[in-house]
Write an enzyme that holds these catalytic residues in place. Structure first.
Site, short mmCIF file in Angstrom:
data_model
loop_
_atom_site.label_atom_id
_atom_site.label_comp_id
_atom_site.label_asym_id
_atom_site.label_seq_id
_atom_site.Cartn_x
_atom_site.Cartn_y
_atom_site.Cartn_z
N LYS A 164 -13.97 14.17 89.28
CA LYS A 164 -14.16 14.00 90.72
C LYS A 164 -15.57 14.42 91.16
O LYS A 164 -16.00 14.06 92.26
CB LYS A 164 -13.08 14.75 91.48
CG LYS A 164 -11.71 14.08 91.31
CD LYS A 164 -10.63 14.73 92.13
CE LYS A 164 -9.34 13.93 92.08
NZ LYS A 164 -8.61 14.13 90.81
C1 LIG Z 1 -7.68 13.23 90.28
C2 LIG Z 1 -7.42 13.28 88.82
C3 LIG Z 1 -6.81 12.20 88.12
C4 LIG Z 1 -6.33 10.95 88.83
O1 LIG Z 1 -7.36 10.13 89.27
P1 LIG Z 1 -7.09 8.96 90.34
O2 LIG Z 1 -8.40 8.40 90.66
O3 LIG Z 1 -6.43 9.64 91.52
O4 LIG Z 1 -6.16 7.98 89.71
C5 LIG Z 1 -6.68 12.30 86.75
N1 LIG Z 1 -7.06 13.40 86.08
C6 LIG Z 1 -7.62 14.47 86.71
C7 LIG Z 1 -8.00 15.67 85.91
C8 LIG Z 1 -7.83 14.45 88.09
O5 LIG Z 1 -8.37 15.51 88.71
#
Ligand SMILES: *Cc1c(COP(=O)(O)O)cnc(C)c1O
Length: 435
Positions: free
Chosen positions: A107
């Site tokens: 993220k």
């Molecule tokens: C947010 C997150 C996901 C999921 O990603 P999306 O874009 O919501 O599908 C997967 N793994 C981790 C570690 C995350 O923080």
């Protein structure tokens, strides 16, 4: 480039409007009006480009001048002091490591870029904004780090008390300055409800410039396409079609991969891998979409019963189910399978995966077994395993290393404001703190 609302195609917004509104007024989602193609010359030479050069080219192609190329170069130079390396695990099996940013989850790619772009527009307009965000763990850390000390922006993060890991909590509560952490006596849903109510409250929204930093914001989606291009660049020399397996919750990550494809990145297939929150794999199998209340699993950042980017995902295929099934292979796994995969990969390849990464690994394995063919497989690693240290150590039966960046956090005192899940108290607090 203009963006349109998935609910009303005639409702258009500029990049700046789409970013600061987050959602169109009709509650649809913003989508790019067209998909300009990356030039053939750039693709022909992409293996010689750095992550940042790729990011500039992709953003510049998409934005069509709303931010100039020189400004983009500056902004991307500042946003990304980390990379997205591809690492080989076993033969012809690769992992794309997306956890080298400040919060050690993927993220960071979205949050850092979004902060840089918002700050770019704010400096021009001399406006001030307040970001409100609810987190179940990883989003809060990335947003806190991404917006830390960014001029003109204050950040308020709500998290459910006792329901995030110790490291995740420290990432939210130890920065200070323009980042305030509010610890809610309740669930993630309570936090999200308080944020939604704040946006709907006419007094708050007339007094303050409120903005959202969750994954439906187009400014978090666009930069996530950069690393699909970058992974392609790193693997192009192998000369085989590429399949990406994406561990999915809200489906922002997979949507970004589809955006990269639409912009001309030649990819063979995607695997949409989930835990038991499997509304999208079930949709791909049956054509029927049935969102459900979320189920708790060990890959908790993907515990999403009703994925917010599903509408976007469908729109990439003109809302046609059959076309979606031709590009995406859907599959899901339970916690026991996830733990078993973590153990196997550790034993066979000496590689430690977080549970989300393990779900992506399993998805790619199933694709190879069921579909097969001569391709290069890449699974996305979305978080550093040390973010989930208790679970990982318990599963592997061994101590794992904590990177210094996370270890040092554990010794800093947390600072949070504790509150009941009560809107009038939350509103009072915002009225006294925001400006
Ligand atoms: C947010 C997150 C996901 C999921 O990603 P999306 O874009 O919501 O599908 C997967 N793994 C981790 C570690 C995350 O923080």
């Amino acid at each position: 480039m203009k963006f349109y609302s998935t609910k009303t195609e005639s409702l258009k917004a500029s990049l700046e409007e789409a970013i600061f509104n987050s959602l169109p007024p009709d509650n649809g989602l913003y989508m790019p009006e067209s998909f300009p193609k990356i030039s053939d010359e750039f693709l022909a030479d992409i293996q010689n480009k750095s992550f940042k050069e790729i990011a500039v080219e992709v953003a510049d192609t998409l934005f069509e001048g709303e931010i100039t190329r020189t400004e983009l170069e500056d902004l991307i130079e500042n946003a990304y002091d980390f990379d997205a390396p591809v690492v080989e695990i076993g033969t012809n099996n690769y992992v794309l490591e997306l956890f080298h940013g400040p919060s050690m989850a993927f993220k960071d790619f979205g949050a850092r870029f979004m902060a840089a772009v918002m700050s770019h527009f704010l400096i021009k307009s001399e406006k001030k904004i307040n970001i409100l965000v609810a987190t179940s763990g990883d989003t809060g850390g990335a947003v806190a780090q991404g917006f830390y000390k960014v001029p003109g922006i204050d950040v308020t993060i709500l998290y459910p008390s006792g329901k995030v890991s110790e490291i995740q909590e420290k990432q939210l509560t130890t920065l200070g300055h323009n980042v305030t952490a509010i610890e809610i006596d309740g669930t993630f849903d309570d936090c999200q409800q308080l944020v939604k109510d704040a946006f709907l409250d006419s007094e708050l929204s007339s007094k303050f410039n409120l903005a959202s930093a969750n994954s439906i914001n187009i400014a978090r989606l666009i930069p996530q396409s950069f690393y699909f291009f970058s992974a392609y660049a790193q693997l192009k020399k192998l000369g085989k079609p590429i399949v990406f397996s994406v561990p999915s919750g809200n489906f922002g990550n997979l949507s970004a991969g589809l955006l990269a494809c639409k912009m001309g990145l030649p990819l063979q297939h995607f695997v949409a891998a989930t835990n038991l929150n499997n509304a999208v794999p079930r949709y791909l199998a049956s054509g029927t979409y049935e969102p459900a209340p979320s189920i708790e699993t060990i890959s908790n950042a993907m515990d999403v019963g009703s994925p917010s980017n599903f509408v976007r995902l469908k729109r990439f295929f003109g809302d046609d189910w059959k076309s979606a099934t031709e590009k995406i292979f859907g599959t899901f796994f339970d916690d026991e399978q996830t733990r078993e995969a973590m153990r196997q990969v550790y034993e066979n390849s000496d590689y430690v995966m977080c549970p989300h990464t393990a779900v992506a690994y399993l998805g790619l394995k199933e694709y190879s077994e069921k579909i097969g063919g001569d391709f290069t497989g890449v699974f996305l690693s979305t978080a550093h395993p040390a973010k989930f240290i208790d679970l990982v150590e318990e599963t592997l039966g061994e101590k794992i290393e904590i990177p210094a960046r996370l270890e040092s956090l554990l010794h800093i005192e947390k600072v949070s404001i504790k509150m009941k899940a009560d809107f009038s108290a939350f509103k009072e607090l915002l009225l006294s703190r925001l400006h």
